[in-house]
Design a protein around this motif. Structure first.
Motif, mmCIF file in Angstrom:
data_model
loop_
_atom_site.group_PDB
_atom_site.id
_atom_site.type_symbol
_atom_site.label_atom_id
_atom_site.label_comp_id
_atom_site.label_asym_id
_atom_site.label_seq_id
_atom_site.Cartn_x
_atom_site.Cartn_y
_atom_site.Cartn_z
ATOM 1 N N TYR A 156 13.153 -5.556 3.500
ATOM 2 C CA TYR A 156 12.092 -4.616 3.814
ATOM 3 C C TYR A 156 12.308 -4.056 5.216
ATOM 4 C CZ TYR A 156 10.137 -7.078 -0.154
ATOM 5 O OH TYR A 156 9.965 -7.634 -1.388
ATOM 6 N N ASP A 251 6.772 -6.271 1.598
ATOM 7 C CA ASP A 251 6.596 -4.832 1.792
ATOM 8 C C ASP A 251 7.107 -4.436 3.172
ATOM 9 O OD1 ASP A 251 5.924 -2.250 1.212
ATOM 10 O OD2 ASP A 251 3.767 -2.615 0.981
ATOM 11 N N ASP A 252 7.380 -3.128 3.347
ATOM 12 C CA ASP A 252 7.703 -2.600 4.658
ATOM 13 C C ASP A 252 6.493 -2.772 5.581
ATOM 14 O OD1 ASP A 252 10.081 -1.793 3.522
ATOM 15 O OD2 ASP A 252 9.473 0.301 3.289
#
Length: 331
Positions: A156, A251-252
């Protein structure tokens, strides 16, 4: 003691073991290498500097048959325990030899030293050559293998948005995600870094680029910004290090700080320069605006008030006007 197997061990001139370590690192399904990070290999404790830091490019691996399984041999390794991590480096990280790191999750079954904060693979040389095989980022030997991987191959993007560093010639974020190389995320990477799920610590390097060859010693050429000691943003508040930190979880993410504080952005500093009109010039227009504020025909904005309060007493009056006039006529 068990005897050495002299058929598989090599001894150097001092009579100690000098074995070969054969790496086979499967990068299928990891997204690497790619156009941004086009060279991959392993960095490890066998090439540590006197200070204990691991430089980049310890051992570059090759994919001679284009199956995305990268191999290479570390020769003449003395008996002992060694840790390592897989890296892919390229234009995106200015070929630092670190770039993206692919290792096991901290405390997983293949985290060689589960007592520390680093997710590193490892191996032990005893009396013969060693074969090391991993699907990068997992505990499996190959990326097609089943079972509990002990890790997550997904990477990510973590983006650092840092304030209060305008006076730095160069800024770099370094931490556990790049093994404190000094070059983790910086202007050359758009302050992005690729990471797997996990906890990470970091600090901020404000580099004085007036120092000759500063890039050869980025740590020694920098003012270091830490989290305030024991504060809410001191990631591990009960240790002796005052590092920032964050957790990647599927997630980013964006990491924002005013350097040296726990605030996301730095408050603008008030500069009493007489520029009430905020036009970067001090002249009679500023005096008129201040007079109108005093007599009540208009009200100064917060920034204009700050610029006009020449003696910093929190009020605007004739004293401030006199100071602005003196500034205009050069007294």
């Amino acid at each position: 003691l068990d005897p050495f197997d002299v058929a598989s061990a090599v001894f150097n001139s001092c009579g100690t073991v000098a074995a070969n370590v054969n790496f086979s690192i499967d990068l299928n399904d990891t997204g690497y290498p790619n156009s941004d990070y086009d060279q991959c290999g392993v960095n490890g404790s066998w090439c540590a500097t006197e200070s204990g830091d691991w430089p980049g490019w310890c051992l570059t691996l090759d994919d001679n048959n284009s199956d995305n399984v990268f191999t290479g041999t570390l020769e003449n390794v003395s008996a002992g325990d060694y840790e390592f991590i897989v890296f892919c480096s390229g234009a995106a990280d200015n070929y630092s030899g670190w770039g993206v790191q692919l290792g096991p999750v901290v405390s997983s079954e293949c985290d060689f030293d589960s007592s520390d904060e680093f997710g590193n693979y490892g191996f032990t040389v005893i009396d013969s050559d060693v074969d090391v095989s991993y699907c990068a980022g997992s505990c499996d030997e190959t990326c097609s293998g089943g079972g509990d991987s002990g890790g997550n191959n997904s990477n990510y993007t973590v983006t650092f948005d840092l304030d209060g560093l305008d006076d730095c010639g160069f800024v770099s974020v370094t931490g556990t995600f790049d093994n404190w190389s000094g070059w983790g995320a910086n202007a050359d990477t758009d302050f992005d870094a690729e990471m797997q799920d996990g906890d990470y610590e970091f600090i901020i390097l404000c580099v004085d680029t007036n120092i000759d060859s500063w890039w050869n010693d980025i740590w020694g050429s920098s003012t270091i910004y830490y989290a305030p000691e024991g504060s809410e943003c001191d990631f591990i508040s009960d240790d002796e290090n005052y590092n920032y930190g964050f957790t990647v979880s599927g997630d980013d993410m964006l990491v924002q700080y005013c350097a040296g504080s726990c605030d996301q952005t730095c408050e603008e500093q008030c500069v009493a320069d007489g520029d009430a009109t905020q036009d970067l010039n001090v002249n009679v227009s500023d005096i008129i605006l201040v007079v109108n504020h005093i007599i009540g025909s208009s009200t100064l904005s917060d920034s204009a008030f700050c610029s006009s309060d020449m003696n910093g007493d929190g009020t605007i009056n004739i004293t401030d006007i006199i100071a602005i006039v003196n500034l205009i006529i050069g007294l």
